[in-house]
Design an enzyme around this catalytic site. Sequence first.
Site, short mmCIF file in Angstrom:
data_model
loop_
_atom_site.label_atom_id
_atom_site.label_comp_id
_atom_site.label_asym_id
_atom_site.label_seq_id
_atom_site.Cartn_x
_atom_site.Cartn_y
_atom_site.Cartn_z
N LYS A 258 64.80 49.43 105.41
CA LYS A 258 65.22 48.92 104.17
C LYS A 258 64.22 48.55 103.44
O LYS A 258 62.90 48.22 103.76
CB LYS A 258 66.27 47.40 104.43
CG LYS A 258 67.19 47.45 103.25
CD LYS A 258 68.31 48.13 103.58
CE LYS A 258 69.56 47.70 102.68
NZ LYS A 258 70.85 48.30 103.49
N1 GLU Z 1 72.36 50.99 101.84
C1 GLU Z 1 73.34 51.46 102.49
C2 GLU Z 1 73.61 50.80 103.79
O1 GLU Z 1 73.34 49.39 103.78
C3 GLU Z 1 73.30 53.09 102.71
C4 GLU Z 1 72.06 53.20 103.51
C5 GLU Z 1 71.47 54.85 103.59
O2 GLU Z 1 72.54 55.79 103.29
O3 GLU Z 1 70.57 55.26 104.05
O4 GLU Z 1 74.06 51.26 104.99
#
Ligand code: GLU
Length: 419
Positions: A105
């Site tokens: 992240k």
């Molecule tokens: N931000 C989204 C999540 O928390 C999507 C992550 C992604 O598609 O890589 O799952």
Amino acid sequence: MGQRSLHQASVDQFQRAADLIEISDTYRNILSHPKNEIIVNFPVWVGSGELKIFTGYRIQHSNVLGPFKGGLRFHPDVDLDEVKALAAWMTFKTALVGIPFGGAKGGVTIDPREYSKDDMRKIVRKFTHALGSNIGPNHDIPAPDVGTNSQTMDWIMDTYANITSPGQRQSVKGVVTGKSIECGGSSGREEATGRGVLYSLRHWLGETGGRLDELSVSIQGFGNVGSHFARLAVEAGCKIVAVADHTATLINEDGIDIEKLRDWTAQNPGIIGFGGATEADTEELFSLPVDVFVPAALENQITKERAEKMSCRLVIEAANGPTTPEGEKVLAEKGIEIAPDILANAGGVIVSYFEWLQNKSSRAWSAEDIDRRFKDLVWKAHDNVVDVRKNLDCSRRDAAYVVALRRLTSVYERRGIFP
Ligand code: GLU
């Protein structure tokens, strides 16, 4: 973020499940720490010529199952502790749904609403440049999260392509997912998280009985996830009686007209001022008697005090980490079930995986193809969680972690720990 560490809370979550199946300390230790913590401070000329220094993060938690994967958050509260927790949740989410990705992240501590589109483009490009080869289509693949969208992803992809050697440029589209369709995005990606949340609700109804058109629902958050979920839930027959965002809390016990509210938020900074409902106090959202409560905003929203006021049957965690450990205890005592975040909101990363596969093969799948594959993966993950829950007699959250931990540790067992 409060005073307590969100990352520590995320570690405690998986440790509880690890206790149930006696996972060894070796794997617990590894999974308690992100593999890499990248922090970049980068200067950008903004506005009419002011130089601002921004802080950006990319936390790469695990790549034992595949490339690091997870969103980028642009929000004033982004800090190292938050991003570490969010990165760890991605590892468990991808393992749980069985896609060949690890977890990561990132984000920038910024309020995007304070900047013009021109400034945002410069900030995103500079952040991408600062991350450099720490991201890549076979290494670490960002995606949208709170405060970012397909435009952000298009800029990242373009910047990354421009810092790649000319002969490789066409092969790096998959450096991010959640792009616009024009730039190589996938059909269904934008609504995917909301669609996955609705599948969680359908699966739960299949297990416990009841019908969608008998349900009343409250939603906290009307961004990408909350608004798409609301639209799909209404299409399926649910009544949305309350919606809250950072500007207001709206209640209409006869049901809010979600299409009109979506039109309103497309023209306005939030739901405030929308005519079709009554404005209420923020805390009323939690005491309203509904069947289902959907937190689709930020972490730590369902605290002990709020949980004490709640009377729904099910909480579906569309956001990551919306329930505090104390809140969760109160919900459990009251017999309120939780569809856990790593299961309920996995729809986004599942369609990200499809986008990545399409980019790799330079092909576009049809919407029907995506729907079918999407449903298969989501349904299987829910079935697995329900099976484990029955066998171990535990919560849905613990069961979801057990499925993920089994997958992760079986790969560690076979690969070993280098050297
Ligand atoms: N931000 C989204 C999540 O928390 C999507 C992550 C992604 O598609 O890589 O799952």
